[in-house]
Design a protein around this motif. Structure first.
Motif, mmCIF file in Angstrom:
data_model
loop_
_atom_site.group_PDB
_atom_site.id
_atom_site.type_symbol
_atom_site.label_atom_id
_atom_site.label_comp_id
_atom_site.label_asym_id
_atom_site.label_seq_id
_atom_site.Cartn_x
_atom_site.Cartn_y
_atom_site.Cartn_z
ATOM 1 N N VAL A 59 0.845 -1.197 0.000
ATOM 2 C CA VAL A 59 0.000 0.000 0.000
ATOM 3 C C VAL A 59 0.881 1.248 0.000
ATOM 4 O O VAL A 59 0.621 2.207 -0.740
ATOM 5 C CB VAL A 59 -0.973 -0.006 1.202
ATOM 6 C CG1 VAL A 59 -1.674 1.334 1.343
ATOM 7 C CG2 VAL A 59 -1.990 -1.128 1.056
ATOM 8 N N LYS A 60 1.941 1.226 0.792
ATOM 9 C CA LYS A 60 2.864 2.364 0.832
ATOM 10 C C LYS A 60 3.478 2.607 -0.543
ATOM 11 O O LYS A 60 3.544 3.749 -1.016
ATOM 12 C CB LYS A 60 3.953 2.093 1.866
ATOM 13 C CG LYS A 60 4.943 3.203 2.013
ATOM 14 C CD LYS A 60 5.982 2.864 3.071
ATOM 15 C CE LYS A 60 7.060 3.915 3.139
ATOM 16 N NZ LYS A 60 8.095 3.576 4.117
ATOM 17 N N ARG A 61 3.906 1.543 -1.208
ATOM 18 C CA ARG A 61 4.499 1.665 -2.549
ATOM 19 C C ARG A 61 3.469 2.228 -3.533
ATOM 20 O O ARG A 61 3.790 3.089 -4.359
ATOM 21 C CB ARG A 61 4.998 0.298 -3.016
ATOM 22 C CG ARG A 61 5.787 0.359 -4.304
ATOM 23 C CD ARG A 61 6.363 -0.986 -4.710
ATOM 24 N NE ARG A 61 7.076 -1.645 -3.632
ATOM 25 C CZ ARG A 61 6.722 -2.819 -3.092
ATOM 26 N NH1 ARG A 61 5.669 -3.466 -3.522
ATOM 27 N NH2 ARG A 61 7.431 -3.349 -2.114
ATOM 28 N N PHE A 62 2.233 1.754 -3.462
ATOM 29 C CA PHE A 62 1.166 2.253 -4.321
ATOM 30 C C PHE A 62 0.981 3.761 -4.125
ATOM 31 O O PHE A 62 0.906 4.517 -5.099
ATOM 32 C CB PHE A 62 -0.138 1.498 -4.032
ATOM 33 C CG PHE A 62 -1.369 2.116 -4.625
ATOM 34 C CD1 PHE A 62 -1.520 2.238 -5.999
ATOM 35 C CD2 PHE A 62 -2.401 2.567 -3.811
ATOM 36 C CE1 PHE A 62 -2.668 2.799 -6.558
ATOM 37 C CE2 PHE A 62 -3.544 3.118 -4.356
ATOM 38 C CZ PHE A 62 -3.675 3.243 -5.728
ATOM 39 N N LEU A 63 0.933 4.192 -2.883
ATOM 40 C CA LEU A 63 0.735 5.614 -2.604
ATOM 41 C C LEU A 63 1.905 6.451 -3.122
ATOM 42 O O LEU A 63 1.703 7.519 -3.701
ATOM 43 C CB LEU A 63 0.542 5.840 -1.097
ATOM 44 C CG LEU A 63 -0.771 5.314 -0.535
ATOM 45 C CD1 LEU A 63 -0.778 5.408 0.992
ATOM 46 C CD2 LEU A 63 -1.958 6.070 -1.114
ATOM 47 N N MET A 64 3.106 5.961 -2.944
ATOM 48 C CA MET A 64 4.277 6.692 -3.445
ATOM 49 C C MET A 64 4.249 6.784 -4.961
ATOM 50 O O MET A 64 4.517 7.853 -5.531
ATOM 51 C CB MET A 64 5.547 6.030 -2.940
ATOM 52 C CG MET A 64 5.762 6.181 -1.449
ATOM 53 S SD MET A 64 7.138 5.236 -0.777
ATOM 54 C CE MET A 64 8.497 5.963 -1.661
ATOM 55 N N ASN A 65 3.904 5.680 -5.628
ATOM 56 C CA ASN A 65 3.825 5.685 -7.097
ATOM 57 C C ASN A 65 2.722 6.613 -7.601
ATOM 58 O O ASN A 65 2.825 7.139 -8.711
ATOM 59 C CB ASN A 65 3.598 4.266 -7.622
ATOM 60 C CG ASN A 65 4.811 3.385 -7.459
ATOM 61 O OD1 ASN A 65 5.932 3.856 -7.330
ATOM 62 N ND2 ASN A 65 4.587 2.077 -7.441
ATOM 63 N N ALA A 66 1.676 6.782 -6.785
ATOM 64 C CA ALA A 66 0.569 7.662 -7.163
ATOM 65 C C ALA A 66 0.853 9.132 -6.819
ATOM 66 O O ALA A 66 0.010 9.989 -7.045
ATOM 67 C CB ALA A 66 -0.719 7.192 -6.487
ATOM 68 N N GLY A 67 2.035 9.389 -6.273
ATOM 69 C CA GLY A 67 2.415 10.764 -6.009
ATOM 70 C C GLY A 67 2.010 11.294 -4.659
ATOM 71 O O GLY A 67 2.090 12.513 -4.407
ATOM 72 N N VAL A 68 1.592 10.434 -3.740
ATOM 73 C CA VAL A 68 1.227 10.872 -2.396
ATOM 74 C C VAL A 68 2.509 10.990 -1.581
ATOM 75 O O VAL A 68 3.273 10.049 -1.466
ATOM 76 C CB VAL A 68 0.244 9.884 -1.733
ATOM 77 C CG1 VAL A 68 -0.069 10.323 -0.307
ATOM 78 C CG2 VAL A 68 -1.032 9.777 -2.554
ATOM 79 N N LYS A 69 2.745 12.161 -1.030
ATOM 80 C CA LYS A 69 3.959 12.432 -0.266
ATOM 81 C C LYS A 69 3.695 12.142 1.224
ATOM 82 O O LYS A 69 2.650 12.509 1.747
ATOM 83 C CB LYS A 69 4.378 13.883 -0.411
ATOM 84 C CG LYS A 69 4.526 14.341 -1.832
ATOM 85 C CD LYS A 69 5.937 14.153 -2.294
ATOM 86 C CE LYS A 69 6.105 14.797 -3.651
ATOM 87 N NZ LYS A 69 6.701 14.018 -4.621
ATOM 88 N N PRO A 70 4.678 11.511 1.893
ATOM 89 C CA PRO A 70 4.505 11.286 3.344
ATOM 90 C C PRO A 70 4.567 12.592 4.110
ATOM 91 O O PRO A 70 5.209 13.560 3.692
ATOM 92 C CB PRO A 70 5.674 10.367 3.703
ATOM 93 C CG PRO A 70 6.669 10.555 2.625
ATOM 94 C CD PRO A 70 5.921 10.980 1.386
ATOM 95 N N CYS A 71 3.930 12.605 5.249
ATOM 96 C CA CYS A 71 3.946 13.813 6.120
ATOM 97 C C CYS A 71 5.202 13.848 6.940
ATOM 98 O O CYS A 71 5.758 12.918 7.318
ATOM 99 C CB CYS A 71 2.751 13.805 7.054
ATOM 100 S SG CYS A 71 1.197 13.909 6.185
#
Length: 71
Positions: A59-71
């Motif tokens: 899920v973390k990899r998916f979010l990173m690939n989708a351009g979601v930046k961690p806080c």
């Protein structure tokens, strides 16, 4: 930082939808998400309701690939 396990799957689904992902039900336990043009298919955990470390990492990899930046 260690990857946390035992996150309830319903919380992960709610997060993805809150971030704007479209959710599509698949066969059996499969669920597909589309976020910013990036596709990912996950299997809902069963019989338990919590995810394992591997699923959280995916899920973390998916979010990173989708351009979601961690806080």
């Amino acid at each position: 930082m260690p990857v946390r396990a035992n996150i309830p799957w319903k919380d992960i689904e709610a997060l993805l939808v809150a971030l704007g992902a479209n959710k599509e039900e698949g066969n059996g336990s499969r669920v597909r998400f589309i976020l910013n043009g990036v596709f990912a298919t996950f299997h809902r955990p069963h019989p338990q309701k919590e995810t394992d470390r591997g699923a959280v990492t995916s899920v973390k990899r998916f979010l990173m690939n989708a351009g979601v930046k961690p806080c």
